[in-house]
Design a protein around this motif. Structure first.
Motif, PDB file in Angstrom:
ATOM      1  N   ARG A 130       0.726  -1.222  -0.007  1.00  0.00           N
ATOM      2  CA  ARG A 130      -0.014  -0.031  -0.044  1.00  0.00           C
ATOM      3  C   ARG A 130       0.867   1.389   0.102  1.00  0.00           C
ATOM      4  O   ARG A 130       2.168   1.238   0.435  1.00  0.00           O
ATOM      5  CB  ARG A 130      -0.848  -0.010   1.198  1.00  0.00           C
ATOM      6  CG  ARG A 130      -1.877  -1.211   1.220  1.00  0.00           C
ATOM      7  CD  ARG A 130      -2.682  -1.078   2.471  1.00  0.00           C
ATOM      8  NE  ARG A 130      -3.796  -2.225   2.506  1.00  0.00           N
ATOM      9  CZ  ARG A 130      -3.517  -3.344   3.380  1.00  0.00           C
ATOM     10  NH1 ARG A 130      -2.400  -3.658   3.863  1.00  0.00           N
ATOM     11  NH2 ARG A 130      -4.329  -4.252   3.416  1.00  0.00           N
ATOM     12  N   ARG A 131       0.179   2.381  -0.302  1.00  0.00           N
ATOM     13  CA  ARG A 131       1.066   3.552  -0.470  1.00  0.00           C
ATOM     14  C   ARG A 131       1.550   4.110   0.758  1.00  0.00           C
ATOM     15  O   ARG A 131       2.785   4.372   0.915  1.00  0.00           O
ATOM     16  CB  ARG A 131       0.058   4.743  -0.946  1.00  0.00           C
ATOM     17  CG  ARG A 131       0.609   6.161  -1.243  1.00  0.00           C
ATOM     18  CD  ARG A 131      -0.303   6.877  -1.839  1.00  0.00           C
ATOM     19  NE  ARG A 131      -1.533   6.996  -1.086  1.00  0.00           N
ATOM     20  CZ  ARG A 131      -2.728   7.850  -1.458  1.00  0.00           C
ATOM     21  NH1 ARG A 131      -2.439   8.658  -2.632  1.00  0.00           N
ATOM     22  NH2 ARG A 131      -3.764   7.893  -0.754  1.00  0.00           N
ATOM     23  N   SER A 140       2.464   2.155   8.906  1.00  0.00           N
ATOM     24  CA  SER A 140       2.011   2.669   7.839  1.00  0.00           C
ATOM     25  C   SER A 140       1.850   4.481   8.065  1.00  0.00           C
ATOM     26  O   SER A 140       1.718   4.459   9.187  1.00  0.00           O
ATOM     27  CB  SER A 140       0.684   2.278   7.276  1.00  0.00           C
ATOM     28  OG  SER A 140      -0.112   3.218   6.250  1.00  0.00           O
ATOM     29  N   ARG A 180      -1.407  -2.361  -6.613  1.00  0.00           N
ATOM     30  CA  ARG A 180      -1.655  -3.595  -5.956  1.00  0.00           C
ATOM     31  C   ARG A 180      -2.351  -4.506  -6.440  1.00  0.00           C
ATOM     32  O   ARG A 180      -2.041  -5.591  -6.201  1.00  0.00           O
ATOM     33  CB  ARG A 180      -2.198  -2.794  -4.616  1.00  0.00           C
ATOM     34  CG  ARG A 180      -2.277  -3.709  -3.325  1.00  0.00           C
ATOM     35  CD  ARG A 180      -2.892  -2.759  -2.168  1.00  0.00           C
ATOM     36  NE  ARG A 180      -3.607  -3.403  -1.422  1.00  0.00           N
ATOM     37  CZ  ARG A 180      -3.010  -4.339  -0.401  1.00  0.00           C
ATOM     38  NH1 ARG A 180      -1.845  -4.503  -0.187  1.00  0.00           N
ATOM     39  NH2 ARG A 180      -3.890  -5.107   0.431  1.00  0.00           N
ATOM     40  N   HIS A 214      -3.308   2.714  -6.177  1.00  0.00           N
ATOM     41  CA  HIS A 214      -4.035   1.534  -5.461  1.00  0.00           C
ATOM     42  C   HIS A 214      -3.897   0.338  -6.215  1.00  0.00           C
ATOM     43  O   HIS A 214      -3.886  -0.526  -5.935  1.00  0.00           O
ATOM     44  CB  HIS A 214      -5.046   2.051  -4.626  1.00  0.00           C
ATOM     45  CG  HIS A 214      -5.123   0.827  -3.644  1.00  0.00           C
ATOM     46  ND1 HIS A 214      -4.743   0.715  -2.601  1.00  0.00           N
ATOM     47  CD2 HIS A 214      -6.307  -0.017  -3.526  1.00  0.00           C
ATOM     48  CE1 HIS A 214      -5.411  -0.251  -1.867  1.00  0.00           C
ATOM     49  NE2 HIS A 214      -6.354  -0.650  -2.467  1.00  0.00           N
TER      50      HIS A 214
END
Length: 399
Positions: free
Chosen positions: A223-224, A247, A341, A338
Motif C-alpha cells: 500500500r502507499r 504505515s 496493488r 492503489h
C-alpha cells in the motif's frame, strides 16, 4: 430553589437571573434538563442536591460567557463550538482536515444559516439528494461526487449532530433515523502482464528511488502508506524480503503520523532477487547522499527508504501525483496508484498462486476480502483452464 422549576415528567427548568436591561426588562438565561437516573428520583434529598449542583454549573457557565442558548445558536455557530471543544482534540489531523473541507464546501452552504434546533430530517435528506447531482463537486476534478464521498459527508454530519445531542443542545437528533446512502463499489482496475512489462520498461528511464517505489506496489503489492513508512531495518537483504510493520497516513507541518498497517497485522513479503539487488544499489546511493549533506539531514535517527529529500518521508499523496505524471509522460493507460496493488494480485493469480497466498502477501485480514476483489479474475482463469479440455471434444475427435 426559586431558580429551579419542575416542568414535566423528570424534567426541570434552571433559571439564572442576570439583572435588568437598559429598558428595565429582566435579563435571564434558562435551560431545561432531564433526570434519567432512577436512583436520583427515589429520594428528595439526592434529587435536590443533584439539581442544585446542575444549577450551579449552569450559573458558572452563564457568568463566564460560555453558555449559548440553543434557540439562538445557528448551525454555523455550533460548528465552531464543535471544532474547538471536540474535533481539534479528538480527531486525527488528516481526519480533521477532511471534515472541515466537507463542512466548508457542502454542509455549511446548505445548513449554516439555520438555527441548530430547527434542522429537521427533511433538511438533511434534501442535502444528501443534492450531493448526488452534477455540479456538487467543488475541487475542479469533475462534476459528480463519488458515492463514497457522499457517504463520508453523511458520517461527518452524524458526528456533528451526535455531539449536539450529547451536549443537550438539541432534543432530537435529525440524522439518527436517516440511513447511510448506498455507494457503488469501485471495480478494481489492473494491468495485464504485457501492460505491466511496458510500465517496468518505462520505469528504467526514471530515478532509482521512484522505480523501486512503484515496483514495490506492482511486485510486492504494498500500500502507499506502507511504502512511505518503510525504513531500512525492515529491508531484509539476507532473506530477500520486506518486513511491513507500519504505515504513514499523513505527514504535515514537519510531523509524521504513523500507525499499524491496515488490519493491524505486520507481514514479511518475499521479493525477487533482482529487486533486492536494485535495493542494495539504492541503499548505497542513500547512504552517500546522507553523508554528503551531513548537518542538513532532517531525518534524525529515522531511515525512511523513500524520502522527499534530507531524510523526510514523502507526503502521503505525492506517490499518486508522481505516478499520474509518469503515466502521462510515457503514454501508458492510467490506473490509480492503489490499482498497482491489484495488478500484483492479478498477475499472481494468472501464474497459479492461491488466493490464500495472495491474502497473506497483500495483508488482507479476511480470505473473503481477497476472494471478493478478484472474483472476476479467478472466474476467467477457471474458464481458461476449462477451455483447455476442448481438445477432447468427441466431435473434434471424429474429424
Amino acid at each position: 430553589m426559586a431558580s429551579i422549576e419542575k416542568r414535566g415528567a423528570n424534567s426541570w427548568r434552571l433559571t439564572v437571573e442576570l439583572g435588568y436591561g437598559p429598558n428595565g426588562e429582566r435579563l435571564r438565561e434558562r435551560k431545561v434538563i432531564k433526570v434519567e437516573d432512577p436512583a436520583l428520583l427515589k429520594t428528595k434529598k439526592k434529587l435536590r442536591e443533584y439539581l442544585e449542583s446542575e444549577w450551579l454549573k449552569f450559573k458558572l457557565e452563564v457568568e463566564a460567557g460560555e453558555y449559548i442558548t440553543p434557540e439562538k445558536m445557528t448551525f454555523a455557530a455550533f460548528i465552531e463550538e464543535w471544532r474547538t471543544k471536540y474535533a481539534e482534540k479528538q480527531l486525527a489531523p488528516k481526519t480533521l482536515k477532511e471534515y472541515l473541507g466537507h463542512i466548508r464546501n457542502h454542509i455549511l452552504p446548505a445548513l449554516g444559516h439555520k438555527r441548530l434546533d430547527e434542522i429537521k430530517p427533511m433538511h438533511i435528506i434534501t442535502l444528501m439528494d443534492r450531493l448526488s447531482n452534477p455540479g456538487s463537486r467543488k475541487d475542479d476534478r469533475g462534476q459528480m461526487l463519488s458515492g463514497r464521498t457522499i457517504q463520508y459527508i453523511y458520517s461527518v454530519m452524524r458526528n456533528i449532530f451526535a455531539q449536539a445531542e450529547s451536549w443537550k443542545l438539541i432534543k432530537s437528533n435529525p440524522i439518527k433515523e436517516i440511513k447511510k446512502p448506498k455507494a457503488e463499489k469501485k471495480k478494481a482496475q489492473f494491468y495485464e502482464a504485457d501492460e505491466a512489462q511496458e510500465v517496468i520498461k518505462a520505469l528504467n528511464e526514471e530515478p532509482l528511488m521512484w522505480r523501486l517505489l512503484i515496483l514495490g506496489a506492482i511486485i510486492g503489492g504494498f500500500r502507499r502508506g506502507e511504502l512511505i513508512a518503510l525504513e531500512w531495518p525492515q529491508v531484509l537483504f539476507a532473506e530477500n524480503a520486506i518486513h511491513i510493520k507500519k504505515s504513514i497516513p499523513l505527514t504535515a507541518d514537519g510531523k509524521v503520523y504513523e500507525k499499524e498497517p491496515k488490519n493491524g497485522e505486520d507481514r514479511i513479503v518475499q521479493m525477487p532477487g533482482w529487486y533486492m539487488e536494485e535495493m542494495r544499489r539504492y541503499h548505497l546511493q542513500w547512504r552517500e547522499e546522507k553523508m554528503k549533506i551531513r548537518d542538513r539531514w532532517e531525518g534524525g535517527d529515522r531511515e525512511y527508504v523513500f524520502h522527499a529529500g534530507y531524510g523526510k518521508p514523502l507526503y502521503f499523496t505525492y506517490p499518486s501525483e508522481w505516478w499520474s505524471k509518469f503515466v502521462k509522460r510515457h503514454g501508458l493507460r492510467y490506473i490509480r496508484f492503489h490499482d498497482l496493488r491489484h495488478s500484483s494480485a492479478t498477475l499472481l493469480i494468472h501464474q497459479g498462486a492461491s488466493l490464500k497466498a495472495i491474502q497473506e502477501r497483500l495483508g488482507h485480514k479476511q480470505h473473503q476480502t481477497t476472494a471478493d476483489i478478484y472474483a472476476h479474475v479467478t472466474k476467467q482463469v477457471s474458464r481458461d483452464l476449462a477451455d483447455k479440455f476442448d481438445q477432447f471434444d468427441p466431435k473434434k475427435q471424429s474429424i
